[in-house]
Design an enzyme around this catalytic site. Structure first.
Site, short mmCIF file in Angstrom:
data_model
loop_
_atom_site.label_atom_id
_atom_site.label_comp_id
_atom_site.label_asym_id
_atom_site.label_seq_id
_atom_site.Cartn_x
_atom_site.Cartn_y
_atom_site.Cartn_z
N HIS A 1 0.86 -1.19 0.00
CA HIS A 1 0.00 0.00 0.00
C HIS A 1 0.89 1.24 0.00
CE1 HIS A 1 -3.53 2.46 0.66
NE2 HIS A 1 -2.86 3.10 1.60
N GLU B 1 8.31 1.25 -2.07
CA GLU B 1 7.60 0.07 -2.56
C GLU B 1 8.54 -0.98 -3.15
OE1 GLU B 1 4.02 0.67 -4.90
OE2 GLU B 1 3.94 2.76 -4.21
#
Length: 208
Positions: free
Chosen positions: A110, A181
């Protein structure tokens, strides 16, 4: 060897980060056995083809009844015989039948520091738009296990990223991908593949 089924919706940059990490040894003891997309236009499918990885598209357009789509997606995952399901930019809300079939075996990346800027409606560029609207100075990314809620599962890893003056949602999105990420998703997979992650009472512990 941990078998990974990677679910995608778009360009597949996180998929590429996983493939690169396997190739350069940052992920050990794991391999991607299948890529599943909910969009035939997803460039991630081309990335899978270039890497010689089996892929499949399961789209709601082919299954107008929600329960039929849920069953088809579950069947696609099960056919891979995956040990771990990785949501790598997957915009599908994972149905409960899949959560039940893979308890603590589904992880998601996320693009924010949960519990901030998460939950229903917070996905993709929308997350970064809200971050900038709120005026926070630090954002980041979170890898977590998937449960029956939206972004509510046990947190595995987080990494902070600075919000800079002049950022646009697109610029911030790219920085979060590059600095967070693409680093913590492969790291989390490596930890799981090497038996270093445990879940107890809804919290993750990481062993040596």
């Amino acid at each position: 060897m941990l078998r990974l089924a990677v679910l995608v919706s778009g360009g597949g940059t996180n998929l590429q980060a996983i493939l690169d990490a396997i190739a350069n040894g940052r992920i050990t003891g794991a391999r991607v056995v299948k890529v599943i997309s909910n969009s035939r236009k997803a460039y991630a499918l081309e990335r899978a083809a270039k890497s010689g990885i089996s892929s499949e598209c399961v789209t709601r357009k082919d299954y107008p009844v929600p329960e039929e789509f849920d069953r088809a997606l579950l069947a696609a995952i099960q056919s891979s015989e995956a040990d771990l399901v990785v949501l790598a930019g997957c915009l599908v809300v994972i149905p409960q039948i899949i959560v039940d079939a893979y308890p603590n075996r589904i992880i998601n990346i996320h693009p924010a520091l949960i519990p901030s800027f998460c939950g229903q409606g917070y996905y993709g560029l929308k997350v970064h738009e809200k971050v900038l609207e709120r005026g926070v100075r630090v954002t980041g990314a979170t890898v977590h296990f998937v449960d029956g809620g939206t972004d509510t599962g046990p947190i595995i890893l987080q990494k902070a990223v600075e919000v800079k003056d002049g950022d646009t949602p697109e610029i911030l999105q790219r920085r979060v991908m590059e600095e967070a990420e693409w680093k913590i998703l492969p790291q989390a997979i490596d930890l799981i593949a090497n038996g270093r992650v445990a879940v107890c009472d809804g919290k993750v512990t990481i062993g040596s």
